[in-house]
Motif scaffolding. Structure first.
Motif: not given
Ligand SMILES: N[C@@H](CCC(=O)N[C@@H](CS)C(=O)NCC(=O)O)C(=O)O
Length: 242
Positions: A44-68
């Motif tokens: 949640a800290e890295l990807y925003g409230e409610g985005n608590t599942t994995v995976p997530g990737v940070l791309i140069d700090g840009e959060p992208v959440h969810g496999s698709r």
């Protein structure tokens, strides 16, 4: 290439999907595995409230959440080899959506459903053998909590099992019509293959999965995955015959 960090949980199949896409495209990345429980606040800290599942990737700090979303973003970053090949892109996107929305949950509910009846097998998912009695006590509590968290009930489990053959037929049909199962995996191969690979750890499901395209696909893209729940876990009569 930007700096990429993959946030994951060790046994997670959508994380396998995201990591396989990174590897396929030859993109360098760092993988950080959270411990279950800790992941909720960290994600949640890295990807925003409610985005608590994995995976997530940070791309140069840009959060992208969810496999698709991750696979779509990786495709923009590095188009080759394509995850959505031009000639089959629509079919691949639809199969990927189906794999995420209608199949992926079975990769959680069916193994955890079986582990309730064979809790000592939790140890095999960490690459070790079955748990000792003290470990099994812990695993029993874990399985109870997981049933509650994922809304697993005996009725739901029996219903999931009854519906599995039709889903497996659908995967075989996708291989048959060339949407998945080609020489290079696409987004749907990685989404569907990861879930099926997890199901192969459930001994009761092996007769339904083996010696058909669905098994070949999962083992080809995901050769190694720990975990072995001995056959005979689900109550008699719950697993449909092939
Ligand atoms: N459909 C999502 C689902 C992700 C998902 O549910 N991941 C599981 C691991 S397999 C998870 O984070 N579970 C922990 C939780 O729900 O808190 C995706 O593909 O990214």
């Amino acid at each position: 290439m930007p700096e990429i960090v993959l946030h994951a949980l060790p046994p997670s199949h959508p994380c396998m999907t995201a990591e396989a896409a990174l590897k396929l495209k030859g993109i360098a990345y760092e993988r950080i595995d959270f411990t279950p429980g800790e992941h909720v606040a960290r994600m949640a800290e890295l990807y925003g409230e409610g985005n608590t599942t994995v995976p997530g990737v940070l791309i140069d700090g840009e959060p992208v959440h969810g496999s698709r979303r991750i696979l779509a973003r990786l495709e923009q970053l590095q188009p080759a080899p394509p995850l959505y090949p031009e000639e089959t892109a629509d079919a691949v996107r639809e199969a990927e959506r189906w794999g995420d929305e209608e199949l992926q949950d079975l990769g959680r509910r069916l193994p955890w459903g079986a582990l309730h009846f064979r809790p000592e097998a939790v140890g095999t998912f960490g690459g070790a053998g079955p748990l000792d009695p003290a470990g099994t006590d812990f695993a029993i509590r874990m399985a109870r909590a997981t049933w509650k968290y994922h809304g697993i009930t005996a009725q739901r489990l029996a219903h999931d099992l009854a519906g599995l053959p039709a889903k497996l037929d659908r995967v075989d049909a996708l291989v048959g019509d060339g949407t998945i199962g080609g020489g290079t995996p696409n987004a749907a191969d990685l989404q569907i293959g990861a879930t099926i690979r997890v199901l192969l750890t459930v001994g009761d499901l092996v007769p339904l999965l083996s010696d058909r395209p669905v098994e070949e696909l999962a083992r080809r893209w995901f050769p190694g995955y720990p975990g072995e729940i001995p056959a005979g876990a689900y109550p008699a009569g719950w697993v449909p015959s092939r």
